[in-house]
Design a protein around this motif. Sequence first.
Motif, PDB file in Angstrom:
ATOM      1  N   VAL A   4     -51.248  46.797 102.117  1.00  0.00           N
ATOM      2  CA  VAL A   4     -51.817  48.174 103.343  1.00  0.00           C
ATOM      3  C   VAL A   4     -50.018  48.429 103.419  1.00  0.00           C
ATOM      4  N   GLU A   5     -49.730  49.343 103.258  1.00  0.00           N
ATOM      5  CA  GLU A   5     -47.582  49.671 103.233  1.00  0.00           C
ATOM      6  C   GLU A   5     -48.385  50.367 104.813  1.00  0.00           C
ATOM      7  N   PRO A   6     -46.957  50.221 105.141  1.00  0.00           N
ATOM      8  CA  PRO A   6     -47.248  51.387 107.247  1.00  0.00           C
ATOM      9  C   PRO A   6     -47.294  52.504 106.841  1.00  0.00           C
ATOM     10  N   LEU A  22     -44.093  35.300 101.884  1.00  0.00           N
ATOM     11  CA  LEU A  22     -44.611  36.491 102.358  1.00  0.00           C
ATOM     12  C   LEU A  22     -42.932  36.116 103.821  1.00  0.00           C
ATOM     13  N   GLY A  23     -42.391  37.610 103.712  1.00  0.00           N
ATOM     14  CA  GLY A  23     -41.779  37.804 104.477  1.00  0.00           C
ATOM     15  C   GLY A  23     -41.143  38.948 104.563  1.00  0.00           C
ATOM     16  N   ARG A  24     -39.971  38.783 105.026  1.00  0.00           N
ATOM     17  CA  ARG A  24     -38.905  40.250 104.902  1.00  0.00           C
ATOM     18  C   ARG A  24     -37.807  39.653 104.100  1.00  0.00           C
ATOM     19  N   GLN A  25     -37.275  38.376 103.776  1.00  0.00           N
ATOM     20  CA  GLN A  25     -36.790  37.507 103.111  1.00  0.00           C
ATOM     21  C   GLN A  25     -36.438  38.150 102.055  1.00  0.00           C
ATOM     22  N   LEU A  30     -43.706  37.479  97.829  1.00  0.00           N
ATOM     23  CA  LEU A  30     -43.912  39.069  98.775  1.00  0.00           C
ATOM     24  C   LEU A  30     -42.961  39.238 100.050  1.00  0.00           C
ATOM     25  N   THR A  31     -42.005  40.848  99.141  1.00  0.00           N
ATOM     26  CA  THR A  31     -40.892  40.670 100.674  1.00  0.00           C
ATOM     27  C   THR A  31     -42.007  41.854 101.612  1.00  0.00           C
ATOM     28  N   LEU A  32     -41.728  42.017 102.274  1.00  0.00           N
ATOM     29  CA  LEU A  32     -42.099  43.277 103.349  1.00  0.00           C
ATOM     30  C   LEU A  32     -40.546  43.525 104.807  1.00  0.00           C
ATOM     31  N   ARG A  33     -40.536  44.532 103.859  1.00  0.00           N
ATOM     32  CA  ARG A  33     -39.382  45.323 104.733  1.00  0.00           C
ATOM     33  C   ARG A  33     -39.672  45.537 106.233  1.00  0.00           C
ATOM     34  N   ASP A  34     -39.637  44.786 106.656  1.00  0.00           N
ATOM     35  CA  ASP A  34     -40.242  44.847 107.891  1.00  0.00           C
ATOM     36  C   ASP A  34     -39.259  44.421 109.047  1.00  0.00           C
ATOM     37  N   SER A  35     -37.834  45.390 109.605  1.00  0.00           N
ATOM     38  CA  SER A  35     -37.290  43.875 110.416  1.00  0.00           C
ATOM     39  C   SER A  35     -37.421  43.086 111.548  1.00  0.00           C
ATOM     40  N   PHE A  88     -46.916  46.159 107.813  1.00  0.00           N
ATOM     41  CA  PHE A  88     -47.567  45.535 106.805  1.00  0.00           C
ATOM     42  C   PHE A  88     -49.346  45.279 107.414  1.00  0.00           C
ATOM     43  N   ALA A  89     -50.362  45.445 106.240  1.00  0.00           N
ATOM     44  CA  ALA A  89     -51.089  44.759 106.197  1.00  0.00           C
ATOM     45  C   ALA A  89     -51.604  43.887 104.875  1.00  0.00           C
ATOM     46  N   LEU A  90     -52.199  42.627 104.491  1.00  0.00           N
ATOM     47  CA  LEU A  90     -53.274  42.093 103.501  1.00  0.00           C
ATOM     48  C   LEU A  90     -54.300  42.518 103.314  1.00  0.00           C
ATOM     49  N   LEU A  91     -54.977  42.945 102.736  1.00  0.00           N
ATOM     50  CA  LEU A  91     -56.281  42.392 102.368  1.00  0.00           C
ATOM     51  C   LEU A  91     -57.291  40.927 100.949  1.00  0.00           C
ATOM     52  N   PHE A  92     -57.530  40.935 101.515  1.00  0.00           N
ATOM     53  CA  PHE A  92     -57.452  39.469 100.621  1.00  0.00           C
ATOM     54  C   PHE A  92     -58.739  39.869 100.225  1.00  0.00           C
ATOM     55  N   VAL A  93     -58.830  39.240  99.102  1.00  0.00           N
ATOM     56  CA  VAL A  93     -60.025  40.356  97.724  1.00  0.00           C
ATOM     57  C   VAL A  93     -60.322  38.492  96.744  1.00  0.00           C
ATOM     58  N   SER A  94     -62.010  39.030  96.748  1.00  0.00           N
ATOM     59  CA  SER A  94     -62.392  37.774  96.350  1.00  0.00           C
ATOM     60  C   SER A  94     -62.985  38.278  94.208  1.00  0.00           C
ATOM     61  N   GLU A  95     -62.482  38.778  94.086  1.00  0.00           N
ATOM     62  CA  GLU A  95     -63.321  39.534  92.428  1.00  0.00           C
ATOM     63  C   GLU A  95     -64.706  39.616  92.505  1.00  0.00           C
ATOM     64  N   GLY A  96     -64.688  40.351  93.114  1.00  0.00           N
ATOM     65  CA  GLY A  96     -66.882  40.766  92.325  1.00  0.00           C
ATOM     66  C   GLY A  96     -67.972  39.907  93.270  1.00  0.00           C
ATOM     67  N   HIS A  97     -67.328  39.112  94.646  1.00  0.00           N
ATOM     68  CA  HIS A  97     -68.013  38.324  95.297  1.00  0.00           C
ATOM     69  C   HIS A  97     -67.677  38.794  96.189  1.00  0.00           C
TER      70      HIS A  97
END
Length: 544
Positions: A4-6, A22-25, A30-35, A88-97
């Motif tokens: 989920v982007e800003p 994960l990080g801005r580098q 997964l690059t998260l472009r937020d200083s 940014f935020a992430l939602l972890f999804v286990s398919e179908g569960h």
Amino acid sequence: MVLVEPNGVRREVVVQSLPFKLGRQAGNELTLRDSRISREQAQIIAENGKYILEDLGSRHGTFVNGQKVMRHELRPNDSIEFGVPGSFALLFVSEGHSLDTLLQRVETPTPAGASSGELRSLNLLLEVGRSLQAGLTLDEVLNTVVDACLKVTRTERGFIFLRDDKGELALRVGRDLQRKTLGPEAFQGSASVIQEVVRGSQDIIVTNTLADEGVGGRASVVAAELRTIICLALRRLPAMGTLESTMSGFLPEALGALYLDSRLTGQPFSDTDKQVLRSLALEAAGVIENARLFTAARDKERLDQELAIARDIQQALLPKRFREYETFRVAGVNIPSQQVGGDYYDLIEVPGGRHAFVVADVCGKGVSAALLTSTLQGALAAMVELGQPVSAVARQLNRYICRHVGVNKFATFFCGLLEPDGRFQYVNAGHIPGFRVPRAGEITLLRAESLPLGLFEEDDYPAPELVLQPGDALVLSTDGFMDAQNPEGEFYGFERLRQAVERFRGAAAEELADALLGDVREFSRGTPPGDDMTLLVVRYEGKD
């Protein structure tokens, strides 16, 4: 996972390799472009068949479901945040569960004493709706919405109708309690009920059609012996802050309708039940809209990739670097205004030490123009290499385009054939004038003497001839140079191009091409080109 982007945009993120950092580098999986996010914020690893989230000593911490963690075993629907608001935020999804778990909770019988009239805890269905936002295809989302509604309302059949490109309602999903797909032939409900709801009347919730003449008396309802009918509009919410959203009585646009029916008489619904069910319809409409946007974004990404490939192929067909020729020097430039353009230039070697120079501009831009350009280029090369006169080549190309390409497609075209002794015969078919630049003396224009290729099948293409002297130059371009604009909206124009040719007339071929392109760029001051720009410069040096 779903990122989920800003700005609220959601997109799929697939964990393909481990550890997944994960990080801005740049260089993280997964690059998260937020200083405010650390360069290396966290990572996902696998242990004993499970995914583990580890914080990597981040500045503001890593949070799962609102709790700061250093190490956490990820579970379906875990929400991952990075300690800074509006990021940014992430939602972890286990398919179908996660969905199955929620639906099982919905199916669980309501304890005695609870209000059975409230659709067996429809508030849980709102939770289902929130989990549906992780759906990544529209069909998956719609099937899940209908399955959930059937389980909660205990109706027998459920359908979703959506507007097609013409605005007509079309069946998109049909399901029964056993999660079997139902086609249009299985729908025996009332089409007029759906039309009324979508057009703007109130939603219809009838649990006993025998007691409701308005719905129960309709022929289709009577014929199918339906007792419960539920129909709710799936409406797109208006954007916040718009004039429409503040107008009293404004009704948001309907994307379609959710329709449920059964031959069994249901329990009466309380006001709370109805409100919850309408809230679910709003949730479903939001999910449908998000899924459509997601699908559109993915289709656009795929198209962009295809366009990039097409551009690479088209650029590969253009001359990259010209070798040194015995009697002349040549330089060329092609700058497409879009990923795939409609201009091209070429140099074709012809038996007998002759060389053909071509500049063409196909009407339009993008893929359709590029396809015609490639067709024109291939056909031209084959004809010229056979040694035919340029006038005959132009006639055959024109006839080919008229017969095979179709209406509303044409190309301006300049093709000249240079002999070793300096004789130069050319056809200008509706193209902007070329420049003959003598070593000394007045510059002359090589004007069009015929119409563009592809307009009239039996058109004639005269081919004037001139003789180049050592040191003379030819400058051929497309109208993208003249149509270049500066930030004030002024056009570069043909006169500026002529003056630039005069100013740099003594330069070598490559230097002259660079100088002309530089003059246009200086005039434009960073304004992107509105049309493809192509330039070909030939400097005749004569025979030793």
